[in-house]
Design an enzyme around this catalytic site. Sequence first.
Site, PDB file in Angstrom:
ATOM      1  N   LEU A 103       0.103   9.049   7.267  1.00  0.00           N
ATOM      2  CA  LEU A 103       0.371   7.807   6.559  1.00  0.00           C
ATOM      3  C   LEU A 103       1.883   7.646   6.542  1.00  0.00           C
ATOM      4  O   LEU A 103       2.601   8.607   6.258  1.00  0.00           O
ATOM      5  CB  LEU A 103      -0.166   7.849   5.123  1.00  0.00           C
ATOM      6  CG  LEU A 103      -1.683   7.895   4.947  1.00  0.00           C
ATOM      7  CD1 LEU A 103      -2.035   8.096   3.474  1.00  0.00           C
ATOM      8  CD2 LEU A 103      -2.340   6.633   5.477  1.00  0.00           C
ATOM      9  N   ASP A 104       2.390   6.445   6.834  1.00  0.00           N
ATOM     10  CA  ASP A 104       3.840   6.288   6.843  1.00  0.00           C
ATOM     11  C   ASP A 104       4.383   6.363   5.412  1.00  0.00           C
ATOM     12  O   ASP A 104       3.631   6.342   4.439  1.00  0.00           O
ATOM     13  CB  ASP A 104       4.269   5.008   7.567  1.00  0.00           C
ATOM     14  CG  ASP A 104       3.838   3.730   6.861  1.00  0.00           C
ATOM     15  OD1 ASP A 104       4.066   3.615   5.640  1.00  0.00           O
ATOM     16  OD2 ASP A 104       3.298   2.828   7.522  1.00  0.00           O
ATOM     17  N   VAL A 105       5.692   6.456   5.311  1.00  0.00           N
ATOM     18  CA  VAL A 105       6.325   6.735   4.019  1.00  0.00           C
ATOM     19  C   VAL A 105       6.021   5.665   2.976  1.00  0.00           C
ATOM     20  O   VAL A 105       5.954   5.960   1.774  1.00  0.00           O
ATOM     21  CB  VAL A 105       7.849   6.923   4.205  1.00  0.00           C
ATOM     22  CG1 VAL A 105       8.517   5.614   4.579  1.00  0.00           C
ATOM     23  CG2 VAL A 105       8.496   7.532   2.966  1.00  0.00           C
ATOM     24  N   THR A 107       3.174   3.893   2.817  1.00  0.00           N
ATOM     25  CA  THR A 107       1.724   3.743   2.651  1.00  0.00           C
ATOM     26  C   THR A 107       1.212   4.828   1.720  1.00  0.00           C
ATOM     27  O   THR A 107       1.580   5.993   1.842  1.00  0.00           O
ATOM     28  CB  THR A 107       1.001   3.819   4.000  1.00  0.00           C
ATOM     29  OG1 THR A 107       1.466   2.770   4.850  1.00  0.00           O
ATOM     30  CG2 THR A 107      -0.502   3.674   3.818  1.00  0.00           C
TER      31      THR A 107
END
Length: 237
Positions: A103-105, A107
């Site tokens: 998961l990106d930072v 999200t």
Amino acid sequence: MSLMRLQRALARAGVTSRRKAEDLIRAGRVRVDGDVATIGTSVDPDSQKITVDGRTVRSQTRTTWLALNKPIGYVVSRSDPEGRRTVYGLLPKVPGLTYVGRLDVMTSGLLLMTTDGAAAHRLMHPRYEVPRTYWLGVHGADAGAIREALAKRIVIDGRAVRVVESRVRPQGRSVEIELTLAEGRQRIVRRVAEALGLKVEWLHRVAYGPVRLGKLPEGKWRELTALEVAAIERLKT
């Protein structure tokens, strides 16, 4: 006998990352049953003696499965060159624990963690089309237009996105979407929104395969239930 690559066995035992394990092997610091190991060596960590600089590596035999409610601002990585907080700071210190799908930072939401590398690979591999469900808030079009757009074929990088299900509803001045995809290409949900001319306000993953986030508080983790683990095991057959 269960064979695996030596660098994976070292990572699973919590010695270091796979990449750094390769450096140890190349430097001649790793031995298997007394012999200096080489890149490409496969081992059974439960029956063979592995040492690094003469110290015995203990095998991680119990499989661990955890669910974490990842907060915004945390990086899905063991370390970060920019000094940002990582999800491992929220988790128990389990040797060989790896994540299932980044998961990106910015999200939040469900992040699965496991010591079962083979199962993690299967859950992430496009071939098996394991569904992931997200909630997101967007603006840039009304709910009706978004429903119509999601009902059509969406192509990114020359390949159609595998949309399993979508639900759209207005929420004040924004629109809330529940979107289930049977793939996990990098930043795929944000890229779908961008392709539809939408601006993402927030993004939250609520399910991955048979596991749902439920009411797990932000920043907290739990062990998967026996039923959840059994459902994951069925995906491997």
